[in-house]
Design a protein around this motif. Structure first.
Motif, PDB file in Angstrom:
ATOM      1  N   ILE A 202       0.842  -1.210   0.000  1.00  0.00           N
ATOM      2  CA  ILE A 202       0.000   0.000   0.000  1.00  0.00           C
ATOM      3  C   ILE A 202       0.873   1.255   0.000  1.00  0.00           C
ATOM      4  O   ILE A 202       0.622   2.204  -0.753  1.00  0.00           O
ATOM      5  CB  ILE A 202      -0.994  -0.047   1.173  1.00  0.00           C
ATOM      6  CG1 ILE A 202      -2.088  -1.063   0.820  1.00  0.00           C
ATOM      7  CG2 ILE A 202      -1.604   1.326   1.456  1.00  0.00           C
ATOM      8  CD1 ILE A 202      -3.089  -1.347   1.899  1.00  0.00           C
ATOM      9  N   ASN A 203       1.929   1.254   0.808  1.00  0.00           N
ATOM     10  CA  ASN A 203       2.851   2.400   0.801  1.00  0.00           C
ATOM     11  C   ASN A 203       3.506   2.596  -0.559  1.00  0.00           C
ATOM     12  O   ASN A 203       3.661   3.728  -1.037  1.00  0.00           O
ATOM     13  CB  ASN A 203       3.937   2.227   1.872  1.00  0.00           C
ATOM     14  CG  ASN A 203       3.370   2.455   3.258  1.00  0.00           C
ATOM     15  OD1 ASN A 203       2.360   3.135   3.409  1.00  0.00           O
ATOM     16  ND2 ASN A 203       3.996   1.863   4.264  1.00  0.00           N
ATOM     17  N   MET A 204       3.855   1.488  -1.152  1.00  0.00           N
ATOM     18  CA  MET A 204       4.488   1.541  -2.471  1.00  0.00           C
ATOM     19  C   MET A 204       3.548   2.202  -3.490  1.00  0.00           C
ATOM     20  O   MET A 204       3.943   3.079  -4.254  1.00  0.00           O
ATOM     21  CB  MET A 204       4.800   0.098  -2.870  1.00  0.00           C
ATOM     22  CG  MET A 204       5.310  -0.102  -4.255  1.00  0.00           C
ATOM     23  SD  MET A 204       5.438  -1.906  -4.541  1.00  0.00           S
ATOM     24  CE  MET A 204       5.737  -1.878  -6.305  1.00  0.00           C
ATOM     25  N   ALA A 205       2.297   1.766  -3.467  1.00  0.00           N
ATOM     26  CA  ALA A 205       1.313   2.328  -4.401  1.00  0.00           C
ATOM     27  C   ALA A 205       1.130   3.823  -4.153  1.00  0.00           C
ATOM     28  O   ALA A 205       1.081   4.619  -5.107  1.00  0.00           O
ATOM     29  CB  ALA A 205      -0.019   1.591  -4.255  1.00  0.00           C
ATOM     30  N   ARG A 206       1.073   4.220  -2.869  1.00  0.00           N
ATOM     31  CA  ARG A 206       0.887   5.653  -2.533  1.00  0.00           C
ATOM     32  C   ARG A 206       2.051   6.495  -3.026  1.00  0.00           C
ATOM     33  O   ARG A 206       1.881   7.604  -3.519  1.00  0.00           O
ATOM     34  CB  ARG A 206       0.775   5.811  -1.013  1.00  0.00           C
ATOM     35  CG  ARG A 206      -0.624   5.535  -0.522  1.00  0.00           C
ATOM     36  CD  ARG A 206      -0.887   6.197   0.821  1.00  0.00           C
ATOM     37  NE  ARG A 206      -2.064   5.577   1.410  1.00  0.00           N
ATOM     38  CZ  ARG A 206      -2.059   4.863   2.535  1.00  0.00           C
ATOM     39  NH1 ARG A 206      -0.948   4.724   3.230  1.00  0.00           N
ATOM     40  NH2 ARG A 206      -3.166   4.319   2.982  1.00  0.00           N
ATOM     41  N   GLN A 207       3.251   5.935  -2.866  1.00  0.00           N
ATOM     42  CA  GLN A 207       4.433   6.697  -3.298  1.00  0.00           C
ATOM     43  C   GLN A 207       4.477   6.839  -4.806  1.00  0.00           C
ATOM     44  O   GLN A 207       4.817   7.890  -5.340  1.00  0.00           O
ATOM     45  CB  GLN A 207       5.708   6.008  -2.813  1.00  0.00           C
ATOM     46  CG  GLN A 207       6.034   6.367  -1.378  1.00  0.00           C
ATOM     47  CD  GLN A 207       7.220   5.579  -0.842  1.00  0.00           C
ATOM     48  OE1 GLN A 207       7.922   4.905  -1.582  1.00  0.00           O
ATOM     49  NE2 GLN A 207       7.420   5.644   0.467  1.00  0.00           N
ATOM     50  N   MET A 208       4.124   5.770  -5.502  1.00  0.00           N
ATOM     51  CA  MET A 208       4.214   5.800  -6.965  1.00  0.00           C
ATOM     52  C   MET A 208       3.097   6.637  -7.586  1.00  0.00           C
ATOM     53  O   MET A 208       3.296   7.279  -8.612  1.00  0.00           O
ATOM     54  CB  MET A 208       4.116   4.373  -7.528  1.00  0.00           C
ATOM     55  CG  MET A 208       5.336   3.524  -7.259  1.00  0.00           C
ATOM     56  SD  MET A 208       5.084   1.829  -7.864  1.00  0.00           S
ATOM     57  CE  MET A 208       5.097   2.076  -9.630  1.00  0.00           C
ATOM     58  N   ASP A 209       1.923   6.601  -6.958  1.00  0.00           N
ATOM     59  CA  ASP A 209       0.729   7.207  -7.570  1.00  0.00           C
ATOM     60  C   ASP A 209      -0.121   7.823  -6.461  1.00  0.00           C
ATOM     61  O   ASP A 209      -1.153   7.275  -6.074  1.00  0.00           O
ATOM     62  CB  ASP A 209      -0.037   6.099  -8.304  1.00  0.00           C
ATOM     63  CG  ASP A 209      -1.279   6.610  -9.014  1.00  0.00           C
ATOM     64  OD1 ASP A 209      -1.353   7.811  -9.316  1.00  0.00           O
ATOM     65  OD2 ASP A 209      -2.177   5.776  -9.270  1.00  0.00           O
TER      66      ASP A 209
END
Ligand SMILES: NC(=O)c1ccc[n+]([C@@H]2O[C@H](COP(=O)([O-])OP(=O)(O)OC[C@H]3O[C@@H](n4cnc5c(N)ncnc54)[C@H](O)[C@@H]3O)[C@@H](O)[C@H]2O)c1
Length: 246
Positions: A44-51
Motif C-alpha cells: 500500500i505504501n508503495m502504491a501511494r508513493q508511486m501514484d
C-alpha cells in the motif's frame, strides 16, 4: 520503447525486489497496475508513493497460498479495471533446507506459495484476460540445474515452467504465456546466498556480477509487449551466462 498506456498489469509479489522494478517499469510506460502482496503495508505504501492520487494503481493484500485470495484479486481487477492485459504472478519464497531435514510442511508451503498460486491465479484470471494479453511467470535457474538446500524451491520452479508451457497451449491465440528465468538477482531473497557463496557464483557467471531487478523487469516487459507478439511458451534466461540451456 514499449508503450503500455491503457493496459492493465496484475502483479503479485509486488513489494519484493523484482516486483518493485516490474511495477516501476510498466508504470513509467503508462500502464495501470493492480499490485498484490502478502506484506499489506509495504504494497500500500508503495502504491501511494508511486501514484499519490491513486489514478492508475490499486494495491491489495494477497496470500499466494490461498485459493480464495486468487478469486478476490481477479474480482478486484475486473471490478476496478474491467479486465487484465498482463499478469506476472511473481510472489515467491526461497527457504534454505536440506532434503534430509525437510518436513512435509516445509515442502508443502513452498509448493503452495510458488506453484499452486500460479495455477490458482491463472485459472481465476482467464475469464477476464483481454485480447492480445500476456502472462509472464518467474521461474529460476534452480528449475534448470537444481539447487543445493532448496529442493522444494527448484521443484516448484520446474513445475512453474511446465505449467507455463501448458498454459501457452491452452490460452494461445488470445493470451501468450512465457517465463523469465532469472539467475542470481540482487534482492532480499538472495542476500544469504550471496553472502555465503557470492564469490563462487560470480566466478561461475561470465558477466562476472549479479543481476539487477531492472534487468528482469525489462525482459518481462519485452515478453508482454508487441515486440514479442509471436513468442509463446518460451523461457528467457536472465542470468549473465551462469546457466546456458542446451
Ligand atoms: N532474486 C532472485 O535472484 C530470483 C531468481 C530467480 C527467481 N526469482 C523469483 O522472482 C520472484 C521475485 O523474487 P524477489 O527476488 O523479488 O524476492 P523478494 O523476496 O524480494 O520478494 C518476494 C515478494 O513476495 C512476497 N510474498 C512472499 N510470500 C507471499 C505470499 N504467500 N503471498 C503473497 N506474496 C508473498 C513478499 O512479501 C515479497 O514482497 C520470486 O518468484 C522468485 O522466486 C528470484
Amino acid at each position: 520503447m514499449q508503450e503500455f498506456t491503457g493496459r492493465i498489469l496484475l502483479l503479485t509479489g509486488a513489494a519484493g525486489g523484482i516486483g518493485r522494478e516490474i511495477a516501476a517499469f510498466f508504470f513509467a510506460r503508462g500502464a495501470s497496475l493492480l499490485l498484490a502482496d502478502l506484506d499489506e503495508s509495504a504494497v500500500i505504501n508503495m502504491a501511494r508513493q508511486m501514484d499519490p492520487q491513486g489514478e492508475r494503481i490499486i494495491a491489495a493484500r494477497y496470500d499466494a497460498a490461498c485459493e480464495h485470495d486468487a478469486g478476490i484479486i481477479a474480482s478486484l481487477a475486473h471490478d476496478h479495471f474491467g479486465g487484465v492485459d498482463f499478469m506476472v504472478p511473481g510472489a515467491g519464497i526461497y527457504p534454505h533446507c536440506p532434503v534430509s531435514q525437510m518436513e512435509g510442511a516445509d515442502w508443502r508451503r513452498v509448493i503452495a506459495i510458488n506453484l499452486d498460486s500460479v495455477f490458482y491465479l491463472c485459472r481465476a484470471v482467464m475469464p477476464i484476460l483481454r485480447e492480445n494479453s500476456a502472462i509472464v511467470t518467474l521461474t529460476s535457474v534452480a528449475a534448470h540445474r537444481g539447487s543445493q538446500n532448496h529442493a522444494h524451491y527448484s521443484a516448484s520452479k520446474g513445475a512453474v515452467l511446465s505449467l507455463t508451457r501448458s498454459l501457452a497451449i491452452e490460452l494461445g491465440g488470445r493470451t501468450r504465456v512465457n517465463a523469465v528465468s532469472p539467475g542470481i538477482i540482487e534482492t532480499a531473497m538472495t542476500r544469504e546466498l550471496r553472502g555465503e557463496k557470492g564469490d563462487i557464483l560470480k566466478a561461475q557467471t561470465p558477466c562476472g556480477r549479479f543481476g539487477q531487478p531492472r534487468e528482469v523487469a525489462s525482459v518481462v516487459a519485452f515478453l508482454c509487449g508487441d515486440d514479442a507478439s509471436f513468442v509463446n511458451g518460451e523461457v528467457i534466461h536472465v542470468n549473465g551466462g551462469l546457466y546456458m540451456a542446451g
